[in-house]
Design an enzyme around this catalytic site. Structure first.
Site, PDB file in Angstrom:
ATOM      1  N   CYS A  30       0.844  -1.198   0.000  1.00  0.00           N
ATOM      2  CA  CYS A  30       0.000   0.000   0.000  1.00  0.00           C
ATOM      3  C   CYS A  30       0.875   1.242   0.000  1.00  0.00           C
ATOM      4  CB  CYS A  30      -0.861   0.032   1.251  1.00  0.00           C
ATOM      5  SG  CYS A  30      -1.919  -1.396   1.325  1.00  0.00           S
ATOM      6  N   TYR A 169      -5.387 -12.918  -5.180  1.00  0.00           N
ATOM      7  CA  TYR A 169      -4.965 -12.494  -3.840  1.00  0.00           C
ATOM      8  C   TYR A 169      -5.710 -13.269  -2.758  1.00  0.00           C
ATOM      9  CZ  TYR A 169      -4.251  -9.230   0.081  1.00  0.00           C
ATOM     10  OH  TYR A 169      -3.939  -8.670   1.288  1.00  0.00           O
ATOM     11  N   HIS A 172      -3.276 -12.229   3.919  1.00  0.00           N
ATOM     12  CA  HIS A 172      -3.575 -11.255   4.979  1.00  0.00           C
ATOM     13  C   HIS A 172      -4.944 -11.383   5.629  1.00  0.00           C
ATOM     14  CE1 HIS A 172      -0.456  -8.793   2.634  1.00  0.00           C
ATOM     15  NE2 HIS A 172       0.094  -9.150   3.779  1.00  0.00           N
ATOM     16  N   ASP A 264       2.386  -9.959   9.110  1.00  0.00           N
ATOM     17  CA  ASP A 264       3.235  -9.939   7.921  1.00  0.00           C
ATOM     18  C   ASP A 264       4.264  -8.805   8.025  1.00  0.00           C
ATOM     19  OD1 ASP A 264       4.157 -10.507   5.369  1.00  0.00           O
ATOM     20  OD2 ASP A 264       2.639  -9.291   4.377  1.00  0.00           O
TER      21      ASP A 264
END
Ligand code: ADP
Ligand code: SF4
Length: 685
Positions: A30, A169, A172, A264
Site C-alpha cells: 500500500c 490475492y 492477509h 506480515d
C-alpha cells in the site's frame, strides 16, 4: 563493480511466460496514493524499477465497486476507464526494464463498502471486519459465478494496461478467496465449504480463470498466507501447507506470507529480519514454481543464503524497497555500504491507515517523487556554491548537512555533545528500538564520503560563535526537550501542584535517572515513547502505573500495526494500565487522576511522576540570531533556517524530511516550489 559472490541474486528467473532480470521483487504494498494520486504512484514505482527491482507490483487493486476499500486509497480497475492510470505505472516500470505486477483484490467481508454501499460478500453470513455496524451476506452460487467473471474481466483489463504478472490475492485474511479457505470464516455446506478440497475450490477456479484469460502473455501469481497466528486459523504445519500442496503447480509464481497484515509487517520492536523464514521453509520442495517471500530483508548475505538454501527464488520486499528504492542497484554496483536499511518502524504503513501518501523515516523522498520531483539518490546542485553552518547533529541536522554537501555546499556540521545523532542516538538505546540507529548509520556513512562536510563535536554554539563563523547560510537544528509540567493534549495548562512530587521526563530517563517506585507514567503523547519507557522501568524493577487519556495505550500505534503487541507486552510486565484518565493535580503522596468522560477524581499513590506529554522546541539560539538582524548582516548571514524538531517537534521521519526539505529549498527562487497535484476531470454532462 559487483562482488561475484552476489551473482546469484542477479540471475534472471522465469515466471510462466515472462522473465525477470534478477531476483529482487517488490511485492505488492500500500502507499496511500493509488487511484487518487495515480501519477505519484506511477513515479514511485518507476523509481523502484530504476533502482533495479526486477519486479515492481501495485498495492491491492480493487476489481469492482462490490468490494471497495474506501477510505483507504488503493489501486482500482473497476472498468476500462481505470486502465490509463495503471498503464502509466506499467510504462514507468517497463522504461527501466522491469516487470510490472498487479494484485487484483476482492476483499469480501474485510471491505465494508463505505463508498459504494454495496452489501459485502462472504462465504457465510458475518459481521464485517472492524466496527462498522453492518454484516456481509453469504454468497450464492450466482454470486460466485459473478465474482469469477469480474475477476476474469479485471485480469483482461490488467493485461491491457500492460501488466506482466497478475495476482490472485488470498493473503492477509483480506482477500475473499482466503476467507473461503478458512473454517472459521467458511461455514458453507455446498461444494465451496466443508472439506478442504471444497474450501480451496474458489481459489483454484480463480487461478484457472486468470490463466485462461491472460496466461498466454502474463504470469499468474498467487499471494497466499500460509499461517494466521490465530486460534482456529490456518497454520503452516496444518492446512496452510496442505492448501499450498494441493495448488502447488497451478500458478506461475507463489508469493507466500502470513496473516494478518500486522503479522506480515511486524515492526522491528517485535521481530527481527527474517522472522518469516520459519513459515517459508520447506515450501519449495512442494513445487517447481518460483517462490517469493518477505522478512524485512536488507542484508545481501541473508538474501544470498535464502536462495542458496532453497528457501526462496525471489527476494521479496515491501519496506526495504521503500527505505531504499536503489537497494538492488547498490548491490549490483558493489556499493553495499550505501544501502539505506529499513528500520522497521512502520511509519510507511501509517500512510495507508491515514489515507495519505506514504512516508518513510529513512527515505524522505518516498511519496515525493512526483509531487516534489525528489529522487532518492540525486539532488540538484546549488547554483551558487557557498558555505553553510548546520547547528545540531540529530536526524534533521545530519540529513540537512548531507543534502547540502551533496548539492555542492561547503558545510560545517556542529554538535554540542560528543555523540552524533541527537534523539535517535538516545532513543535507539531504549527497549526494542536498536534498529532505529540505522537512521544514523546511513547518514554518518554518507557524510564520511562527502569531503565538503566537516563535523565538529562537543562544540555547543552560542550566538557569537555563529556570528564568528560567518557562514552565509545558517541552519538551526537544535532539537527539542520534553516538558516537565504536564502540558500537552489533555492538559492545556501546567498540571497544578506538579512540584509536590519528584517529576521526571523522557529526557531524564534516557540520561539514566533513577525513578523512585512506584512511578505514575502519564502518557499524553500516544506514540511509542511512553510504552518503551514503561518497559525499561519495569525491567529495572520499578512499579509502573500507566495513565493515559486515550482508551488504550500508545493509541497512535494502531497506525503502525503495533498497538495490540504493545498493550500485551505492558500487561505481561504487570504494568497497571489506567486508560481514559487525565490528571487533575499532584500531592506529595501521589496524583489525582480523573475520568476522561465523567471527570470523577481518583487518587493514585505514587513516589514519582514521569510526564510524557509534549516537547518544547529548543529555539534559544535561533531567536537570539533572528532578533539581531544587524549583527547577522554584518556577519554576512544571508539565510537563517529552523530545521526539524526545533521548528516543531514531531516524528523522526518528520525531522529527516525537514532536514532534506530545508537543504533543498533554502535557495529556491520564489514561486518555484510547486507541489504538484492531480485534479479529477469533470465528466461531460
Ligand atoms: P532533530 O530531531 O530535529 O534532529 P535532535 O534533538 O535529535 O533534533 O537533535 C538536536 C541536536 O542538536 C542534539 O544532538 C543537541 O545536542 C544539538 N544541539 C542543541 N543545541 C545546540 C547548540 N547550541 N550547539 C550545538 N549543538 C546543539
Ligand atoms: Fe522501513 Fe520505517 Fe521506512 Fe517503513 S517507514 S520502510 S518501516 S524505515
Amino acid at each position: 563493480m559487483r562482488d561475484p559472490r552476489y551473482d546469484l541474486l542477479f540471475e534472471p528467473v522465469h515466471i510462466g511466460p515472462v522473465r525477470t532480470r534478477n531476483r529482487f521483487y517488490q511485492v505488492p504494498h500500500c502507499n496511500g496514493m493509488g487511484h487518487v494520486h495515480p501519477s505519484a504512484m506511477a513515479r514511485m514505482r518507476g523509481i523502484k524499477a530504476e533502482g533495479s527491482w526486477g519486479v515492481v507490483c501495485t498495492e491491492e487493486c480493487e476489481i469492482s465497486p462490490l468490494s471497495e476499500f474506501s477510505p483507504y486509497i488503493e489501486a482500482r480497475l473497476w472498468d476500462k476507464r481505470d486502465i490509463p492510470a495503471l498503464a502509466r505505472m506499467c510504462d514507468e516500470v517497463h522504461r527501466h526494464g522491469s516487470l510490472a505486477g498487479v494484485e487484483l483484490a476482492f476483499n469480501g467481508y474485510s471491505a465494508p463498502n463505505r463508498y459504494s454501499r454495496e452489501i459485502p460478500w462472504a462465504p457465510s453470513n458475518t459481521p464485517v471486519r472492524g466496527y462498522d455496524p453492518i454484516q456481509a451476506r453469504a454468497m450464492s452460487r450466482a454470486d460466485i459465478k459473478q465474482l469469477r467473471e469480474m475477476h476474469r474481466a479485471a485480469a483482461l483489463r490488467a493485461r491491457q494496461a500492460g501488466f506482466d504478472i497478475i495476482y490472485v490475492y488470498a493473503g492477509h485474511d483480506l482477500g475473499l478467496p482466503f476467507h473461503f479457505l478458512t473454517q472459521r470464516n467458511n461455514r458453507r455446506d455446498d461444494e465451496y465449504g466443508g472439506v478442504l478440497e471444497n474450501r480451496v475450490r474458489l481459489l483454484r477456479e480463480l487461478i484457472e480463470d486468470t490463466r485462461d484469460a491472460v496466461g498466454d502473455r502474463c504470469a499468474v501469481a498467487v499471494r497466499l498466507a500460509v499461517d494466521e497466528q490465530v486460534a482456529g486459523g490456518l497454520t503452516r504445519d496444518g492446512e496452510g501447507a496442505e492448501i499450498f500442496s494441493m495448488l502447488a503447480q497451478l500458478p506461475d509464481l507463489w508469493d507466500v506470507n502470513v496473516a494478518n497484515w500486522s503479522n506480515d509487517s511486524v515492526t522491528s520492536r517485535f521481530a527481527s529480519e527474517g522472522y518469516q523464514e520459519a513459515f517459508l521453509l520447506g515450501l519449495k520442495a512442494l513445487t517447481t514454481k518460483p517462490i517469493v517471500g518477505v522478512g524485512r530483508y536488507t542484508s545481501p548475505d541473508t538474501m544470498l543464503s535464502l536462495v542458496r538454501r532453497g528457501v526462496l527464488d525471489l527476494i521479496g520486499a515491501a519496506r526495504p524497497s521503500i527505505a531504499d528504492p536503489f537497494l538492488p542497484k547498490k548491490i549490483e554496483e558493489g556499493r553495499m555500504e550505501e544501502i539505506r536499511e529499513c528500520i522497521g518502524c512502520n511509519v510507511c504503513v501509517s500512510g495507508d491507515h491515514t489515507s495519505t501518501p506514504l512516508r518513510c523515516t529513512q527515505n524522505p523522498t518516498m511519496g515525493e517523487e512526483w509531487r516534489r520531483g525528489w529522487h532518492p539518490e540525486s539532488v540538484e546542485p546549488v547554483s551558487h556554491p557557498n558555505r553553510a553552518l548546520v547547528v545540531g547533529a540529530g536526524p534533521a541536522g545530519l540529513e540537512c548537512a548531507r543534502i547540502l554537501g551533496a548539492r555542492g555546499m561547503e558545510v560545517a556540521l556542529v554538535e554540542g555533545t560528543r555523540t552524533l545523532g541527537g534523539r535517535v542516538a538516545l532513543e535507539s538505546r531504549l527497549p526494542g528500538l536498536s534498529s532505529w540507529s540505522r537512521v544514523l548509520d546511513y547518514r554518518l556513512d554518507a557524510l564520511s564520503r562527502l569531503s565538503s562536510v566537516e563535523i565538529y563535536r562537543e562544540s555547543r554554539l552560542e550566538m557569537q560563535d555563529v556570528l564568528d563563523f560567518a557562514a552565509p547560510h545558517v541552519f538551526i537544528a537544535t532539537g527539542s526537550s520534553w516538558r516537565r509540567d504536564g502540558l500537552g493534549r489533555a492538559l492545556r495548562q501546567p498540571l497544578p501542584g506538579v512540584q509536590s512530587l519528584q517529576v521526571f521526563t523522557p529526557d531524564d530517563v534516557m540520561a539514566g535517572a533513577v525513578l523512585p517506585s512506584p512511578v505514575l507514567l502519564f502518557d499524553d503523547d500516544h506514540y511509542y515513547m511512553g510504552s518503551v519507557l514503561a518497559e525499561r522501568l519495569a525491567a529495572q524493577g520499578v512499579e509502573v502505573i500507566f495513565v493515559t487519556p486515550a482508551p488504550d495505550v500508545a493509541t497512535w500505534t494502531h497506525n503502525t500495526l503495533e498497538q495490540h503487541r504493545i498493550q500485551r507486552r505492558l500487561l505481561e510486565l504487570n504494568i497497571t494500565i489506567i486508560a481514559s484518565h487525565s490528571l487533575m493535580n499532584v500531592t506529595p503522596e501521589g496524583v489525582v487522576a480523573c475520568c476522561a468522560y465523567t471527570d470523577r477524581p481518583r487518587f493514585i499513590p505514587a513516589a514519582s511522576l514521569l510526564l510524557v506529554t509534549s516537547r518544547e522546541p529548543e529555539q534559544g539560539l535561533y531567536l537570539s540570531l533572528s532578533e539581531s538582524p544587524e549583527q547577522r548582516l554584518s556577519a554576512g548571514i544571508e539565510t537563517l533556517t529552523l530545521v526539524g524538531d526545533c521548528l516543531a517537534p514531531g516524528t523522526i521521519a518528520a525531522a529527516v524530511y525537514s532536514g532534506r526539505r530545508m537543504a533543498r529549498e533554502f535557495d529556491a527562487p520564489a514561486g518555484s516550489l510547486i507541489m504538484r497535484r492531480e485534479i479529477p476531470q469533470l465528466e461531460v454532462l
